[in-house]
Write a protein that holds these residues in place. Structure first.
Motif, mmCIF file in Angstrom:
data_model
loop_
_atom_site.group_PDB
_atom_site.id
_atom_site.type_symbol
_atom_site.label_atom_id
_atom_site.label_comp_id
_atom_site.label_asym_id
_atom_site.label_seq_id
_atom_site.Cartn_x
_atom_site.Cartn_y
_atom_site.Cartn_z
ATOM 1 N N ILE A 121 0.824 -1.367 0.089
ATOM 2 C CA ILE A 121 -0.080 0.004 -0.096
ATOM 3 C C ILE A 121 1.021 1.081 0.143
ATOM 4 O O ILE A 121 0.512 2.260 -0.567
ATOM 5 N N VAL A 122 2.021 1.189 0.842
ATOM 6 C CA VAL A 122 2.940 2.339 0.775
ATOM 7 C C VAL A 122 3.451 2.571 -0.573
ATOM 8 O O VAL A 122 3.677 3.893 -1.066
ATOM 9 N N SER A 123 3.656 1.464 -1.337
ATOM 10 C CA SER A 123 4.258 1.786 -2.825
ATOM 11 C C SER A 123 3.512 2.236 -3.889
ATOM 12 O O SER A 123 3.607 2.735 -4.779
ATOM 13 N N MET A 124 2.147 2.267 -3.303
ATOM 14 C CA MET A 124 0.967 2.722 -4.359
ATOM 15 C C MET A 124 1.057 4.244 -4.865
ATOM 16 O O MET A 124 1.166 5.023 -3.673
ATOM 17 N N THR A 125 1.029 4.686 -5.980
ATOM 18 C CA THR A 125 0.830 6.162 -6.122
ATOM 19 C C THR A 125 -0.482 6.501 -6.609
ATOM 20 O O THR A 125 -0.566 7.729 -6.983
ATOM 21 N N ALA A 142 -6.796 6.310 -5.148
ATOM 22 C CA ALA A 142 -8.095 5.629 -5.177
ATOM 23 C C ALA A 142 -7.869 4.191 -4.931
ATOM 24 O O ALA A 142 -8.295 3.564 -4.213
ATOM 25 N N GLU A 143 -6.729 3.709 -5.374
ATOM 26 C CA GLU A 143 -6.041 2.203 -5.082
ATOM 27 C C GLU A 143 -5.938 1.815 -3.611
ATOM 28 O O GLU A 143 -6.101 0.906 -2.980
ATOM 29 N N ARG A 144 -5.274 2.892 -3.031
ATOM 30 C CA ARG A 144 -4.797 2.687 -1.609
ATOM 31 C C ARG A 144 -6.075 2.955 -0.862
ATOM 32 O O ARG A 144 -6.261 1.961 0.279
ATOM 33 N N LEU A 145 -6.972 3.699 -1.066
ATOM 34 C CA LEU A 145 -8.253 3.721 -0.253
ATOM 35 C C LEU A 145 -8.964 2.405 -0.613
ATOM 36 O O LEU A 145 -9.668 1.895 0.390
ATOM 37 N N GLN A 146 -8.985 2.046 -1.654
ATOM 38 C CA GLN A 146 -9.924 0.852 -1.854
ATOM 39 C C GLN A 146 -9.070 -0.571 -1.108
ATOM 40 O O GLN A 146 -9.795 -1.127 -0.447
ATOM 41 N N SER A 147 -7.862 -0.585 -1.198
ATOM 42 C CA SER A 147 -7.048 -1.476 -0.296
ATOM 43 C C SER A 147 -7.303 -1.549 1.181
ATOM 44 O O SER A 147 -7.685 -2.482 1.645
ATOM 45 N N VAL A 148 -7.198 -0.237 1.557
ATOM 46 C CA VAL A 148 -7.646 -0.169 3.087
ATOM 47 C C VAL A 148 -9.056 -0.592 3.474
ATOM 48 O O VAL A 148 -9.508 -1.022 4.436
ATOM 49 N N ARG A 149 -10.165 -0.134 2.459
ATOM 50 C CA ARG A 149 -11.414 -0.128 2.855
ATOM 51 C C ARG A 149 -11.789 -1.583 2.775
ATOM 52 O O ARG A 149 -12.542 -2.306 3.610
ATOM 53 N N ARG A 150 -11.025 -2.519 1.911
ATOM 54 C CA ARG A 150 -11.437 -3.801 2.008
ATOM 55 C C ARG A 150 -10.773 -4.352 3.154
ATOM 56 O O ARG A 150 -11.580 -5.439 3.742
ATOM 57 N N PHE A 151 -9.793 -4.010 3.685
ATOM 58 C CA PHE A 151 -9.439 -4.575 4.967
ATOM 59 C C PHE A 151 -10.264 -4.364 6.135
ATOM 60 O O PHE A 151 -10.664 -5.101 6.957
#
Length: 212
Positions: free
Chosen positions: A182-186, A189-198
């Motif tokens: 997640i830190v590596s994502m720029t 939107a992708e970072r938010l979606q990843s955190v939301r799934r968890f």
């Protein structure tokens, strides 16, 4: 850039560190004497070909307390992410050539509204999860990383995105390997979606436990 191999750090958070190894004592002294007061921190990796991860965060030394025996307690703030381009050593400690990271700027006409909704939705889920914890658990998180940042629209346009999202990554019980991805994502939107799934998974587990 000097590299302190220790933990995975997240932008905007505070990190007090105990510096006791001779090579890192020297590194911190040089950072202060040269005036930069900054160094990179990367997590240890299980890759046999690398001693630390490919992504890290720059820490700024806010305050330093040197102890009589040469050890020191430093108080730092994580200021921005970087990607390791090449690795070397200097004076016994790790150094790296790095490239700075920043989020892709959302298109105001086509992406901003969806991003604002996703940001607000994810923040509400974080509040639900945090409020589902016991008071002792909440206090442990508060004492470790401070209070939950507020939801700010302006953060959508910042270099590293909303500070609350980094606070969330530090707070939730997710493995460092997943957090590093997640830190590596720029893409915010992708970072938010990843955190939301968890967060959805955590809330589902909590709900199922209550039902039982």
């Amino acid at each position: 850039m000097p590299i302190f191999v220790c933990l995975l750090a997240f932008p905007s958070l505070k990190y007090p560190l105990h510096i006791f190894e001779p090579k890192y004592r020297l590194m911190i002294r040089q950072c202060v004497e040269l005036g930069s007061r900054m160094f990179g921190m990367c997590a240890i990796t299980d890759d046999p070909n690398k001693s630390y991860a490919d992504y890290g965060t720059i820490l700024h030394i806010d305050d330093i307390n040197v102890l009589p025996d040469g050890r020191s307690i430093i108080h730092t703030t994580a200021v921005r992410r970087f990607h390791v381009v090449s690795r070397s050593t200097s004076y016994g400690y790790n150094t790296a050539k790095v490239e700075w990271m920043h989020d892709e700027c959302p298109n105001p006409s086509t992406e901003l509204q969806d991003l604002e909704m996703l940001n607000a939705d994810c923040y509400k889920m974080l509040e639900l999860w945090f409020n589902s914890l016991t008071l002792i658990q909440q206090n442990c998180i508060f004492n470790a990383i401070g209070p939950m940042p507020r939801l700010e629209r302006e953060d959508l346009f910042s270099r590293d995105g909303p500070s609350w999202l980094w606070w969330a990554l530090a707070a939730v019980p997710l493995q460092d390997k997943a957090k590093l991805i997640i830190v590596s994502m720029t893409s915010l939107a992708e970072r938010l979606q990843s955190v939301r799934r968890f967060l959805e998974l955590l809330l589902r587990v909590k709900y199922d436990a209550v039902k039982e």
